[in-house]
Design a protein around this motif. Structure first.
Motif, mmCIF file in Angstrom:
data_model
loop_
_atom_site.group_PDB
_atom_site.id
_atom_site.type_symbol
_atom_site.label_atom_id
_atom_site.label_comp_id
_atom_site.label_asym_id
_atom_site.label_seq_id
_atom_site.Cartn_x
_atom_site.Cartn_y
_atom_site.Cartn_z
ATOM 1 N N GLY A 74 45.912 43.234 35.982
ATOM 2 C CA GLY A 74 45.540 42.823 37.328
ATOM 3 C C GLY A 74 45.403 43.984 38.290
ATOM 4 O O GLY A 74 45.239 43.783 39.500
ATOM 5 N N TYR A 112 40.305 35.776 31.413
ATOM 6 C CA TYR A 112 40.505 36.571 32.624
ATOM 7 C C TYR A 112 39.480 36.288 33.709
ATOM 8 O O TYR A 112 39.621 36.788 34.831
ATOM 9 C CB TYR A 112 40.481 38.067 32.292
ATOM 10 C CG TYR A 112 41.571 38.493 31.338
ATOM 11 C CD1 TYR A 112 42.901 38.136 31.535
ATOM 12 C CD2 TYR A 112 41.266 39.259 30.232
ATOM 13 C CE1 TYR A 112 43.882 38.530 30.653
ATOM 14 C CE2 TYR A 112 42.257 39.673 29.342
ATOM 15 C CZ TYR A 112 43.562 39.298 29.562
ATOM 16 O OH TYR A 112 44.538 39.688 28.700
ATOM 17 N N GLY A 114 37.768 35.180 36.799
ATOM 18 C CA GLY A 114 38.315 34.714 38.070
ATOM 19 C C GLY A 114 39.636 35.357 38.442
ATOM 20 O O GLY A 114 40.084 35.217 39.580
ATOM 21 N N LYS A 115 40.264 36.079 37.524
ATOM 22 C CA LYS A 115 41.547 36.723 37.799
ATOM 23 C C LYS A 115 41.345 37.876 38.773
ATOM 24 O O LYS A 115 40.364 38.615 38.684
ATOM 25 C CB LYS A 115 42.145 37.242 36.493
ATOM 26 C CG LYS A 115 43.469 37.948 36.660
ATOM 27 C CD LYS A 115 44.018 38.457 35.328
ATOM 28 C CE LYS A 115 45.306 39.229 35.586
ATOM 29 N NZ LYS A 115 45.884 39.758 34.367
ATOM 30 N N ASP A 116 42.288 38.044 39.694
ATOM 31 C CA ASP A 116 42.223 39.151 40.638
ATOM 32 C C ASP A 116 42.532 40.474 39.944
ATOM 33 O O ASP A 116 43.440 40.557 39.117
ATOM 34 C CB ASP A 116 43.232 38.959 41.773
ATOM 35 C CG ASP A 116 42.843 37.839 42.717
ATOM 36 O OD1 ASP A 116 41.652 37.480 42.770
ATOM 37 O OD2 ASP A 116 43.741 37.322 43.402
ATOM 38 N N VAL A 117 41.765 41.502 40.304
ATOM 39 C CA VAL A 117 42.002 42.868 39.832
ATOM 40 C C VAL A 117 41.910 43.776 41.054
ATOM 41 O O VAL A 117 40.912 43.764 41.766
ATOM 42 C CB VAL A 117 40.971 43.301 38.763
ATOM 43 C CG1 VAL A 117 41.200 44.752 38.356
ATOM 44 C CG2 VAL A 117 41.039 42.386 37.546
ATOM 45 N N LEU A 118 42.952 44.556 41.254
ATOM 46 C CA LEU A 118 42.991 45.496 42.365
ATOM 47 C C LEU A 118 42.709 46.895 41.835
ATOM 48 O O LEU A 118 43.399 47.382 40.950
ATOM 49 C CB LEU A 118 44.367 45.476 43.041
ATOM 50 C CG LEU A 118 44.605 46.534 44.119
ATOM 51 C CD1 LEU A 118 43.639 46.343 45.291
ATOM 52 C CD2 LEU A 118 46.055 46.490 44.586
ATOM 53 N N ASP A 127 39.304 45.063 46.065
ATOM 54 C CA ASP A 127 39.696 43.824 45.388
ATOM 55 C C ASP A 127 38.495 43.262 44.633
ATOM 56 O O ASP A 127 37.390 43.183 45.181
ATOM 57 C CB ASP A 127 40.187 42.795 46.416
ATOM 58 C CG ASP A 127 41.486 43.225 47.068
ATOM 59 O OD1 ASP A 127 42.476 43.401 46.327
ATOM 60 O OD2 ASP A 127 41.511 43.396 48.305
ATOM 61 N N PHE A 128 38.735 42.899 43.395
ATOM 62 C CA PHE A 128 37.699 42.350 42.519
ATOM 63 C C PHE A 128 38.210 41.098 41.819
ATOM 64 O O PHE A 128 39.418 40.885 41.726
ATOM 65 C CB PHE A 128 37.369 43.348 41.392
ATOM 66 C CG PHE A 128 36.667 44.593 41.795
ATOM 67 C CD1 PHE A 128 35.285 44.624 41.914
ATOM 68 C CD2 PHE A 128 37.374 45.771 42.010
ATOM 69 C CE1 PHE A 128 34.625 45.793 42.249
ATOM 70 C CE2 PHE A 128 36.727 46.951 42.340
ATOM 71 C CZ PHE A 128 35.348 46.959 42.465
ATOM 72 N N THR A 129 37.283 40.347 41.259
ATOM 73 C CA THR A 129 37.629 39.426 40.178
ATOM 74 C C THR A 129 37.450 40.237 38.892
ATOM 75 O O THR A 129 36.754 41.263 38.890
ATOM 76 C CB THR A 129 36.708 38.193 40.131
ATOM 77 O OG1 THR A 129 35.354 38.641 39.919
ATOM 78 C CG2 THR A 129 36.817 37.360 41.412
ATOM 79 N N ASN A 132 33.782 40.811 37.957
ATOM 80 C CA ASN A 132 33.081 41.730 38.855
ATOM 81 C C ASN A 132 33.587 43.160 38.704
ATOM 82 O O ASN A 132 32.811 44.106 38.821
ATOM 83 C CB ASN A 132 33.183 41.260 40.302
ATOM 84 C CG ASN A 132 32.301 40.057 40.551
ATOM 85 O OD1 ASN A 132 31.314 39.842 39.860
ATOM 86 N ND2 ASN A 132 32.672 39.255 41.524
#
Length: 175
Positions: A74, A112, A114-118, A127-129, A132
């Motif tokens: 994440g 994964y 839709g999961k948030d990735v910083l 901030d990404f999904t 993306n």
């Protein structure tokens, strides 16, 4: 047929890592033929204000399996530790990245979406999904660093061409 996140990332990552591994072999032969120290080759760059070849090769792995690891956690922050100092060490790094990518399953990667990735780098924060991050950030970075590594080697005089950059395409197999 719909494409999965796995389909549009992992096979391309594997293709580029294998191509980069091939370039490493050609670079080793070039150094031996020209009696050039590997350090000179690994410190080469196209412009004074860019990172050298060693960083370009390192970040091919960083933006492939490293990106997948970032999605799993994440959060992704580029590894700023010094790159390997020999071509053999880079080959080992790429082999480890390939093995780790081979273990990624389509179901895992799809989970994964839709999961948030910083993403963080120093003060920069984005901030990404997961999808993306992989498709609009890490994938372009992977191709950028792979192309830059190719360009540096070509600029140094290695006899390489587009096929060396592309690696083995995923062609349709006969029925």
């Amino acid at each position: 047929m719909a494409f999965s996140l796995y389909d549009v990332t992992v096979p391309g990552y594997i293709q580029m890592l294998n191509a980069t591994r091939g370039l490493i072999g050609k670079a080793e032969a070039f150094c031996a033929e020209k009696n050039m120290p590997e350090a000179d080759l690994l410190n080469a760059r196209l412009a004074e204000d860019m990172l050298p070849l060693s960083w370009q090769i390192k970040w091919v792995s960083t933006h492939s399996i490293g990106a997948i690891e970032g999605v799993r956690q994440g959060a992704f922050s580029p590894d700023r530790s010094p790159p390997a100092e020999t071509l053999a060490a880079f080959r080992t790094q790429i082999d480890a990245s390939l093995a780790a990518l081979e273990a990624v399953t389509p179901d895992e990667l799809e989970s994964y979406i839709g999961k948030d990735v910083l993403f963080t780098a120093g003060e920069l924060r984005m901030d990404f999904t997961a999808e993306n991050f992989l498709l609009s950030f890490s994938q372009p970075n992977l191709y950028f660093h792979a192309a830059t590594a190719y360009d540096i080697l070509r600029h140094l005089g290695l006899q390489i061409g587009k096929r060396d950059f592309m690696g083995r395409p995923r062609i349709k197999m006969p029925a």
